[in-house]
Structure formats: structure tokens, C-alpha cells
Design a protein around this motif. Structure first.
Motif, PDB file in Angstrom:
ATOM      1  N   ALA A  77      36.539 -83.587  49.748  1.00 41.26           N
ATOM      2  CA  ALA A  77      36.426 -84.143  48.301  1.00 41.26           C
ATOM      3  C   ALA A  77      36.914 -82.991  47.378  1.00 41.26           C
ATOM      4  CB  ALA A  77      35.230 -84.647  48.029  1.00 41.26           C
ATOM      5  N   MET A  78      36.334 -81.977  47.444  1.00 42.94           N
ATOM      6  CA  MET A  78      36.813 -80.735  46.739  1.00 42.94           C
ATOM      7  C   MET A  78      38.238 -80.283  46.942  1.00 42.94           C
ATOM      8  SD  MET A  78      33.429 -78.211  46.863  1.00 42.94           S
ATOM      9  CE  MET A  78      33.949 -77.149  45.682  1.00 42.94           C
ATOM     10  N   VAL A  79      38.845 -80.413  48.236  1.00 44.07           N
ATOM     11  CA  VAL A  79      40.055 -80.037  48.363  1.00 44.07           C
ATOM     12  C   VAL A  79      40.842 -80.985  47.803  1.00 44.07           C
ATOM     13  CG1 VAL A  79      41.794 -79.555  50.300  1.00 44.07           C
ATOM     14  CG2 VAL A  79      39.610 -78.660  50.361  1.00 44.07           C
ATOM     15  N   LEU A  80      40.888 -82.194  48.181  1.00 45.15           N
ATOM     16  CA  LEU A  80      41.637 -83.271  47.757  1.00 45.15           C
ATOM     17  C   LEU A  80      41.739 -83.343  46.357  1.00 45.15           C
ATOM     18  CD1 LEU A  80      41.012 -85.994  50.510  1.00 45.15           C
ATOM     19  CD2 LEU A  80      43.098 -84.123  50.322  1.00 45.15           C
ATOM     20  N   THR A  81      40.485 -83.395  45.515  1.00 45.24           N
ATOM     21  CA  THR A  81      40.430 -83.781  44.059  1.00 45.24           C
ATOM     22  C   THR A  81      40.920 -82.351  43.288  1.00 45.24           C
ATOM     23  OG1 THR A  81      38.528 -84.725  44.710  1.00 45.24           O
ATOM     24  CG2 THR A  81      38.750 -84.155  42.297  1.00 45.24           C
ATOM     25  N   SER A  82      40.813 -81.065  43.851  1.00 47.40           N
ATOM     26  CA  SER A  82      41.282 -80.037  43.317  1.00 47.40           C
ATOM     27  C   SER A  82      43.059 -80.159  43.455  1.00 47.40           C
ATOM     28  CB  SER A  82      40.970 -78.718  44.165  1.00 47.40           C
ATOM     29  OG  SER A  82      39.508 -78.528  43.892  1.00 47.40           O
ATOM     30  N   LEU A  83      43.714 -80.550  44.537  1.00 47.16           N
ATOM     31  CA  LEU A  83      44.978 -80.891  44.610  1.00 47.16           C
ATOM     32  C   LEU A  83      45.304 -81.688  43.649  1.00 47.16           C
ATOM     33  CD1 LEU A  83      47.494 -80.170  46.071  1.00 47.16           C
ATOM     34  CD2 LEU A  83      46.928 -82.062  47.631  1.00 47.16           C
ATOM     35  N   TRP A  84      44.517 -82.755  43.284  1.00 44.80           N
ATOM     36  CA  TRP A  84      44.938 -83.734  42.039  1.00 44.80           C
ATOM     37  C   TRP A  84      44.897 -83.109  40.903  1.00 44.80           C
ATOM     38  CZ3 TRP A  84      47.591 -88.151  41.687  1.00 44.80           C
ATOM     39  CH2 TRP A  84      47.165 -88.564  40.308  1.00 44.80           C
ATOM     40  N   GLY A  85      43.845 -82.192  40.627  1.00 45.30           N
ATOM     41  CA  GLY A  85      43.804 -81.715  39.270  1.00 45.30           C
ATOM     42  C   GLY A  85      45.045 -80.844  39.192  1.00 45.30           C
ATOM     43  N   TRP A  86      45.428 -79.838  40.199  1.00 48.87           N
ATOM     44  CA  TRP A  86      46.558 -79.177  39.922  1.00 48.87           C
ATOM     45  C   TRP A  86      47.829 -79.840  39.803  1.00 48.87           C
ATOM     46  CZ3 TRP A  86      50.903 -78.450  43.092  1.00 48.87           C
ATOM     47  CH2 TRP A  86      51.885 -77.491  42.844  1.00 48.87           C
ATOM     48  N   THR A  87      48.113 -81.238  40.251  1.00 49.38           N
ATOM     49  CA  THR A  87      49.201 -81.810  40.309  1.00 49.38           C
ATOM     50  C   THR A  87      49.113 -82.568  38.857  1.00 49.38           C
ATOM     51  OG1 THR A  87      48.973 -82.409  42.486  1.00 49.38           O
ATOM     52  CG2 THR A  87      50.415 -83.798  41.068  1.00 49.38           C
ATOM     53  N   VAL A  88      48.108 -82.969  38.239  1.00 52.18           N
ATOM     54  CA  VAL A  88      48.002 -83.633  36.929  1.00 52.18           C
ATOM     55  C   VAL A  88      48.429 -82.457  35.872  1.00 52.18           C
ATOM     56  CG1 VAL A  88      46.416 -84.410  35.284  1.00 52.18           C
ATOM     57  CG2 VAL A  88      46.346 -85.125  37.516  1.00 52.18           C
ATOM     58  N   GLU A  89      47.844 -81.331  36.087  1.00 53.36           N
ATOM     59  CA  GLU A  89      48.085 -80.228  35.016  1.00 53.36           C
ATOM     60  C   GLU A  89      49.719 -79.870  35.079  1.00 53.36           C
ATOM     61  OE1 GLU A  89      49.084 -76.510  33.620  1.00 53.36           O
ATOM     62  OE2 GLU A  89      49.233 -76.702  35.569  1.00 53.36           O
ATOM     63  N   ARG A  90      50.427 -79.968  36.411  1.00 53.81           N
ATOM     64  CA  ARG A  90      51.701 -79.585  36.377  1.00 53.81           C
ATOM     65  C   ARG A  90      52.436 -80.254  35.955  1.00 53.81           C
ATOM     66  NH1 ARG A  90      53.474 -75.434  39.964  1.00 53.81           N
ATOM     67  NH2 ARG A  90      55.444 -75.898  38.961  1.00 53.81           N
ATOM     68  N   ILE A  91      52.407 -81.687  36.068  1.00 56.03           N
ATOM     69  CA  ILE A  91      53.229 -83.055  35.827  1.00 56.03           C
ATOM     70  C   ILE A  91      52.916 -83.618  34.304  1.00 56.03           C
ATOM     71  CG2 ILE A  91      53.719 -85.290  36.177  1.00 56.03           C
ATOM     72  CD1 ILE A  91      53.333 -84.651  39.492  1.00 56.03           C
ATOM     73  N   ALA A  92      51.584 -83.633  34.035  1.00 59.82           N
ATOM     74  CA  ALA A  92      51.325 -84.377  32.880  1.00 59.82           C
ATOM     75  C   ALA A  92      50.691 -83.433  31.594  1.00 59.82           C
ATOM     76  CB  ALA A  92      49.938 -85.231  33.065  1.00 59.82           C
ATOM     77  N   TYR A  93      50.527 -82.215  31.944  1.00 59.71           N
ATOM     78  CA  TYR A  93      49.893 -81.217  30.764  1.00 59.71           C
ATOM     79  C   TYR A  93      50.965 -80.222  30.495  1.00 59.71           C
ATOM     80  CZ  TYR A  93      45.973 -83.896  31.595  1.00 59.71           C
ATOM     81  OH  TYR A  93      44.857 -85.050  31.446  1.00 59.71           O
ATOM     82  N   ARG A  94      51.455 -79.454  31.621  1.00 63.51           N
ATOM     83  CA  ARG A  94      52.060 -78.329  31.225  1.00 63.51           C
ATOM     84  C   ARG A  94      53.588 -78.458  30.565  1.00 63.51           C
ATOM     85  NH1 ARG A  94      53.242 -73.873  36.034  1.00 63.51           N
ATOM     86  NH2 ARG A  94      51.112 -73.897  36.148  1.00 63.51           N
TER      87      ARG A  94
END
Length: 306
Positions: A77-94
Motif C-alpha cells: 500500500a505504501m509503494v502504490l500510494t506513494s507512486l500515485w502521490g508522485w503522479t498527481v504532483e507531476r500531472i496536476a500540481y507542478r
């Protein structure tokens, strides 16, 4: 007295879950000054990930040890959710970081709606239960009225995990190069970049850490309640954000302290007054505290740069 002690244990357990979610809010806000309103739904997504992989490990792969299964579930869960958090930051916020201040906030709300609807479509709108993971309890003492004050093993797990993770991430922020980079970005991102700090990398790692903590909270939530729904991201997310503000947004110990206070208010109000007004009580306490302590309990006053 025995009811008071039991509700104290229940409040500390619930507050520990809120505190784990609140750390993600306070870390992101401390660095880029943005409230990541999708963080609650990341927590909900991680609970579903934990549920799916717990059933795979126990029902399909036949792992009989609950402790071993929970360990693997927590790591996955930590690995998959961290990957999702990284993806959201790159796509939606940066891409919106240099835009006007409301743009990232609107994007965060959009990500929250997307996540909620995605899980609803993928998993259905019904509550998803899981077989009881940990059922054993320790009876601490018996009151005069025959009421047993009990501490369950799952409550011990939740409180110990929260204390250990808070210690680890406090050490990371205070004593490591990543923590120094985070604190530098919190003070002045432009100056930090001029001094050679990779600001984009630091912010991405902050989102990854926040998502990992949300995944731990999601696993603990599933362990404690044994059921999860696609709508479980909103209310715990708002309460965790309230806990971060109450404790002093930007402070890791403050986030956990605020979570514990919110959890205790909810449980004691539900036990001694009306359960329908527990949320009103929690937000009323927040308003009263902020009137006298605008920066929160452990927050630092914001210094205006001139």
C-alpha cells in the motif's frame, strides 16, 4: 471511571489515524503553501488497496499469519500510494505552480472528485467489509458495575505505528539532507534553488512521503473498522485537515497532537452527549482555539517578508 478510561483509549486510537493523515496535509502546506484537498481521497484509495491485497494474500495465496499479511499489505500500500502521490504532483500540481494561487486548489478538488468517482466505478458504491484481522483484546480492569475496560491488539498496533512513524519522519525532517532541503524550500523556494537545492525533487518527495503516511492511515483505518467505502475520503480528510490547523499547520508534532485532540473530542462527546453533534463539537473547539491562538497550538506565527 471505567467508561472514561475506555473512551480515552478509543479517542487516542481514532486520533492516531487522524494524525497520520494530517501529517501529509501539514508537510505539503508547509513547503508550497497549498492545501492538498485530494489527500483525503488518497487515504481512501490506500484503504481499498489494503483491502484488495489483504484478500489476495489470505484468500488466494493462503497466508495464514495475519501479522505477516498485514506487513506485506502495508508495504504494498505504501509503494502504490506513494507512486500515485508522485503522479498527481507531476500531472496536476507542478504545471500550475507558477499560476495564480487558486489554480492548484481547483486542481486538487478535481483530483479529489476524480479519485472518488474512479473508486466508486471500479469497486462499487457499497461498503466493502473485510474479515476480522485482529480480534484479541486485553482486559485492563473491571469496574464496580461489571464494565470491562479493554485494550485491543489492533488499538495497540495503531498507536505504536503512529508513534514510530512520527519519530522517524521528525528525524527525517530535522536531521537529514532531505529535511534541510524541505525546510529551505519552506522558507524561500527561489533562494533554495539558487543555493543548489532541487526544488521540484524536494516537493515531489514531500508528496511521496505524505501519500505513504496516508497509506499507513488507510491500512490502520481498515484494520480498526473492518469496512471501507468510496466516500470515506471526504470526512476523515476534512477532520485531518482540521487537526493539522488545530495543531499548527507546518508542524509534524502539531499535526499528530491536533489529530489526538480531534479524536478525543469526538469519542468523549459521543459517549457523554449526543453522537449527532460530535462534528459540531470538534469544529467549535477548533474555532475557539484559533481565536486565541491563530497559528494553532504548536504553530509558528507567520513572518511577513518585506
Amino acid at each position: 471511571m471505567e467508561i472514561f478510561v475506555q473512551q480515552l483509549i478509543n479517542g487516542l486510537t481514532l486520533g492516531s489515524i487522524y494524525g497520520l493523515i494530517a501529517i501529509g496535509y501539514t508537510m505539503v502546506f508547509g513547503i508550497i503553501g497549498m492545501v492538498n484537498f485530494a489527500h483525503g481521497d488518497v487515504f481512501m484509495l490506500s484503504a481499498f488497496i489494503s483491502l484488495i491485497f489483504f484478500l489476495i494474500l489470505t484468500a488466494w495465496l493462503g497466508i495464514s499469519s495475519v501479522v505477516l499479511a498485514l506487513f506485506f499489505v502495508l508495504i504494498i500500500a505504501m509503494v502504490l500510494t506513494s507512486l500515485w502521490g508522485w503522479t498527481v504532483e507531476r500531472i496536476a500540481y507542478r504545471p500550475l505552480r507558477g499560476s495564480f494561487r487558486l489554480a492548484p486548489l481547483i486542481s486538487a478538488i478535481g483530483v479529489s472528485i476524480f479519485l472518488s468517482n474512479f473508486v466508486q466505478v471500479a469497486q462499487g458504491a457499497r461498503n466493502k467489509p473485510t474479515p476480522p484481522m485482529v480480534q484479541d483484546v486485553i482486559v485492563l480492569f473491571q469496574g464496580a458495575s461489571g464494565y470491562n475496560v479493554a485494550l485491543s491488539y489492533k488499538q495497540i498496533i495503531i498507536m505504536v505505528v503512529t508513534a514510530v512513524l512520527l519519530t522517524i519522519f521528525w528525524y527525517v525532517v530535522q536531521k537529514t539532507s532531505l529535511g534541510r532541503a524541505q525546510r529551505a524550500c519552506e522558507q524561500d523556494r527561489k533562494m533554495a534553488a539558487l543555493l543548489g537545492i532541487n526544488v521540484d525533487r524536494t516537493i515531489s518527495l514531500t508528496f511521496v512521503i505524505g501519500a505513504a503516511l496516508a497509506s499507513v492511515a488507510g491500512t490502520m483505518y481498515l484494520l480498526y473498522y473492518g469496512v471501507v467505502s468510496f466516500s470515506d475520503g471526504f470526512v476523515p480528510g476534512v477532520k485531518a485537515f482540521t487537526a493539522a490547523v488545530l495543531g499548527g499547520i507546518g508542524s509534524l508534532p502539531g499535526a499528530v497532537l491536533g489529530g489526538l485532540i480531534i479524536g478525543l473530542i469526538e469519542t468523549f462527546w459521543s459517549a457523554y452527549f449526543s453522537i449527532e453533534y460530535k462534528d459540531v463539537a470538534a469544529f467549535s473547539i477548533l474555532a475557539i482555539v484559533l481565536i486565541f491562538m491563530p497559528s494553532g497550538i504548536l504553530g509558528r506565527p507567520e513572518v511577513e517578508k518585506v
